[in-house]
Every structure is written in structure tokens, then in C-alpha cells.
Write a protein that holds these residues in place. Structure first.
Motif, PDB file in Angstrom:
ATOM      1  N   LEU A  28      -6.727   1.507  23.829  1.00 10.18           N
ATOM      2  CA  LEU A  28      -7.508   1.439  25.183  1.00 10.18           C
ATOM      3  C   LEU A  28      -6.481   1.549  26.245  1.00 10.18           C
ATOM      4  N   GLY A  29      -5.603   0.840  26.286  1.00 12.23           N
ATOM      5  CA  GLY A  29      -4.643   0.649  27.389  1.00 12.23           C
ATOM      6  C   GLY A  29      -3.916   1.842  28.062  1.00 12.23           C
ATOM      7  N   MET A 174     -10.289   5.846  34.039  1.00 11.22           N
ATOM      8  CA  MET A 174     -10.352   4.310  34.593  1.00 11.22           C
ATOM      9  C   MET A 174     -10.807   3.636  33.274  1.00 11.22           C
ATOM     10  N   PRO A 175     -10.432   2.220  33.614  1.00 12.17           N
ATOM     11  CA  PRO A 175     -10.764   1.359  32.368  1.00 12.17           C
ATOM     12  C   PRO A 175     -11.943   1.487  31.573  1.00 12.17           C
ATOM     13  N   PRO A 176     -13.136   1.535  32.409  1.00 11.57           N
ATOM     14  CA  PRO A 176     -14.489   1.449  31.877  1.00 11.57           C
ATOM     15  C   PRO A 176     -14.724   2.687  30.588  1.00 11.57           C
ATOM     16  N   ALA A 178     -12.438   4.033  28.930  1.00 10.13           N
ATOM     17  CA  ALA A 178     -11.505   3.723  27.799  1.00 10.13           C
ATOM     18  C   ALA A 178     -12.711   3.455  26.706  1.00 10.13           C
ATOM     19  N   PHE A 179     -13.442   2.418  27.113  1.00  5.48           N
ATOM     20  CA  PHE A 179     -14.192   1.676  26.137  1.00  5.48           C
ATOM     21  C   PHE A 179     -15.289   2.512  25.786  1.00  5.48           C
ATOM     22  N   ILE A 180     -15.884   3.453  26.729  1.00  4.53           N
ATOM     23  CA  ILE A 180     -17.064   3.964  26.460  1.00  4.53           C
ATOM     24  C   ILE A 180     -16.742   5.358  25.513  1.00  4.53           C
ATOM     25  N   LEU A 182     -14.078   5.323  23.328  1.00  9.54           N
ATOM     26  CA  LEU A 182     -13.797   5.007  22.085  1.00  9.54           C
ATOM     27  C   LEU A 182     -14.978   4.793  21.153  1.00  9.54           C
ATOM     28  N   GLY A 183     -15.982   3.984  22.026  1.00  8.63           N
ATOM     29  CA  GLY A 183     -17.305   3.603  21.630  1.00  8.63           C
ATOM     30  C   GLY A 183     -18.082   4.977  20.917  1.00  8.63           C
TER      31      GLY A 183
END
Lengths: 213, 191
Positions: A28-29, A174-176, A178-180, A182-183
Motif C-alpha cells: 500500500l505504501g 493519496m493514501p485512501p 491505495a486501500f480502495i 487494492l480492495g
């Protein structure tokens, strides 16, 4: 298990990121661009292959009780080599990946392969195993990086394909994002696997999954 | 004021999980219930502060004077691993109830990148000892805040109707993305 089975498992069946969900922090990073993802993936592959080889070589010399600390020291040594190598020869990538280079030490994939594979097998299979898991990890990171780069900055590997000044979906770099991203990628791969499982195993090669949004 | 800024920045603005991506494994792994999230937070807080203290002293009093900075990664991970083992043994002896509560989480923490990450960040930011410890403690607080609110939401997620392919990990990741978006609202405070 034949060598070729051993080699292909890391890409699909036991892919570290999409299936086993290991090594999530660098995944993610660093994946703001495809290039960073690929760089991180290859750095991890190097450490994984080298540590698997060394662990397979010394496995009979190491007493069972101090097994884990020994593996950690072996891994940390190779991480230090990667860190210094990148700093010397690819300073650009070194800056981009930053903190996540020393953190390769605590990437669970590496210790996981040392413990579950290399400490039970001889050198050649361990090397192939490291290569397979590492390249599978690199593939996953590059994929996620590509998706995020296309959506977030409108380019692939730094080559822009949108007109200058065009609005991109900035949230994806931006960070959010990454999560979305990958989800949705994992959901897409789950769907593909479910489809591949139903009408008898068709071709072993899954098509490139598209982001599901 | 300077100290207050360290705390606010670490807890909200640069939240360790949601904007720096450290400790994601435990963030996703043990956040199914609020109870376990609280246990994990306690263990992380304990180890994070102790290990930052230990690695800071090691760096400043041994590695830097001897010019051995390149041994940073190797020596830090060894110190952290040894420390976690010692804490485990000490807790078992001194406070069995606390050991019962934190015990299963402790071995997991050695490979929690939050611990090594914060130890290295503390060195890179050139803090003094007090600032470093405060930095570690507030990062642990931020970890707890993200972890506990996330686990609370995941408990509610159990009752939601989710498309079959999105069940489990994918929906959790998207939820984490939304939480991270909420934390972006803090960006710019104190810088």
C-alpha cells in the motif's frame, strides 16, 4: 512438486498479496506509481531469493531454538546490502521508497518463506521458490501501481497520456486510494478465480484483471 | 508547543496506519473485534515506547560514536526481537493477568513494521530522547485510534449485505480507505 509448478505458484495460486495477504505495508505504501511498485518488488525479490538460498544452505547447522533469530539476521544482512546498493546506484528510487527499504526486513513474506519452505528444502527448489514468490509480489505491486498511476496521474510508467492540465482522480495517488484500489483489485481477482473454478479448470493463465470501477 | 505539535501530528495528521501504511498486517488481521483491537493496541503501545527508547540509546551511544550507522537495520531488528521476548518473559512472571491479556499479541509484534518503522523515523527526525519517546507514544496512540475505530466499524459490517465477491478482505480495505479519507481532513493542521 516439479520445478515449473514451484515456479508458477507464486504468481496466481499462492500470490503473496492477492491470495495470502502478506506484505501489505509496502504494497500500500509505495505503489503511487508503477515504477515504484516494480522497484520495490524487485528489491524484495532479491532479498527473498538470497535469503532463501542462504537459509537452505545453513539449515542443518542452526539449532532449532535459535532458528528464527538466525533467519532474521540473514534477511537483515541482505536488506542492508540492498539499502546501500540502491543509495549508491539508484538514488532516485532510494528517495522514493524511503522508509520502506529497511522495512523489507519485517516483510512477513520473506520470513514466512524462510520458515515454511527454505528451512525444509534444498538450495535449488528454495531459490526457485524465492524467485516465484518474489516475482509474484513484484507483479502484484506493479499492477496496483499501474492502476493507481493511471487513475491518479493519468500516466503509465511516467508516460502521460492525458492532455496537460487535465483533471485526474487525485485521490488514487493519496493514501485512501491505495486501500480502495487494492480492495477492488482483490475483489476482481476473487471473481476471476471463482469463474475459473466452475467450468473445470480451463487455462491456468488468468487474464489481466481490470479495476472494477 | 513543540511537544503538542509532535502529538497532534502523529495521532491525526500523519496517522501511522492510515497515512503512513505501517502496521497494516495487524491493522487488518486482528481488527475483527473491538476487544482484540484494544489488546493489540496495548501491546503495541508498550513495545513501541520501550523499543524506541532502546534503539535510540543504542544508536546514540554505540553505533554513532563508532561510525557503524550501516548496521542500523540489523541491530534494530535484533534489539526489538530480544526486547519482545524479554517483555513476554517479564510479564509472565510479574503480571499474569496482563500477560493473559496481551500474551498472544506479543510475538506478532516483532514483525509489526510499525515498531521498526517508528524506531527508524525517530532517528531520521533527529529528535532528542524525550521528543523521541513522546513521538513513539503518540504514534502508538494514533495506531490505537485507527485500530479501535476500524474494528468498531467492522463489527457493524457483519450485519451489512455485501456483494459476494466483496466479502471479507475487499470490503475491509475499502472501509479502511474511507476511514483514511476521513483522516485526510486533518491534513495541514500544525504541518
Amino acid at each position: 512438486m516439479t520445478h515449473s509448478e514451484n515456479f508458477t505458484k507464486g504468481f496466481f495460486k499462492e500470490n503473496a498479496v492477492f491470495v495470502l495477504l502478506l506484505g501489505m505495508c509496502p504494497t500500500l505504501g509505495v505503489t503511487t506509481t508503477a515504477f515504484n511498485g516494480l522497484g520495490m518488488g524487485l528489491a524484495t525479490t532479491f532479498v527473498l531469493v538470497m535469503s532463501n538460498i542462504v537459509v537452505a544452505l545453513v539449515k542443518d547447522l542452526v539449532p532449532d531454538k535459535v532458528r528464527i533469530p538466525t533467519f532474521v539476521v540473514i534477511i537483515a544482512s541482505f536488506v542492508a546490502i540492498v539499502e546501500m546498493g540502491l543509495q549508491a546506484y539508484i538514488p532516485f528510487l532510494y528517495e522514493q521508497l524511503g522508509l520502506f527499504i529497511p522495512l523489507i526486513v519485517v516483510n512477513c513474506i520473506i520470513l514466512g518463506r524462510a520458515e515454511s519452505f527454505a528451512s525444509k528444502n534444498s538450495v535449488l527448489p528454495s531459490m526457485i521458490d524465492g524467485l516465484s514468490m518474489g516475482l509474484g509480489f513484484a507483479m502484484a505491486l506493479t499492477m496496483l501501481g499501474t492502476v493507481r498511476e493511471i487513475l491518479g496521474s493519468g500516466s503509465v510508467f511516467g508516460l502521460s497520456f492525458v492532455p496537460q492540465g487535465a483533471t485526474t482522480i487525485l485521490i488514487f495517488v493519496m493514501p485512501p486510494g491505495a486501500f480502495i484500489a487494492l480492495g477492488y483489485l482483490i475483489a476482481g481477482i476473487n471473481a476471476l478465480q471463482a469463474r475459473a473454478r466452475k467450468p473445470k479448470p480451463v487455462a491456468a493463465k488468468a487474464p489481466e484483471p481490470l479495476p472494477a470501477n | 508547543m513543540e511537544y503538542l505539535l509532535i502529538v497532534i501530528s502523529a495521532v491525526f495528521v500523519n496517522n501511522i496506519v492510515l497515512s503512513q501504511f505501517l502496521g497494516i498486517c495487524s491493522f487488518l488481521g486482528v481488527s475483527k473485534k473491538v476487544e482484540t483491537a484494544v489488546g493489540m493496541t496495548g501491546a503495541v503501545m508498550f513495545v513501541l515506547v520501550l523499543s524506541t527508547l532502546a534503539t535510540y540509546l543504542l544508536m546514540k551511544s554505540v553505533l554513532e560514536p563508532l561510525g557503524l550507522e550501516y548496521l542500523r537495520t540489523i541491530s534494530f531488528i535484533l534489539v526489538i526481537a530480544a526486547l519482545v521476548q524479554m517483555v513476554e518473559i517479564a510479564l509472565k512472571k510479574v503480571s499474569p493477568p496482563l500477560y493473559q491479556a496481551l500474551g498472544i499479541y506479543l510475538p506478532l509484534i516483532t514483525t509489526n513494521c510499525a515498531v521498526l518503522g517508528v524506531a527508524i523515523l525517530t532517528i531520521q527526525k533527529d529528535f532528542n530522547l524525550l521528543q523521541g519517546v513522546l513521538f513513539a507514544f503518540s504514534h502508538a496512540l494514533g495506531f490505537g485510534l485507527a485500530m479501535i475505530s476500524f474494528s468498531g466499524m467492522r463489527e457493524h459490517l457483519e450485519y451489512a449485505e455485501i456483494p459476494a465477491r466483496m466479502k471479507g478482505v475487499p470490503i475491509s480495505l475499502i472501509l479502511a480507505g474511507l476511514l483514511s479519507m476521513a483522516f485526510m481532513g486533518f491534513a495541514g493542521i500544525g504541518a
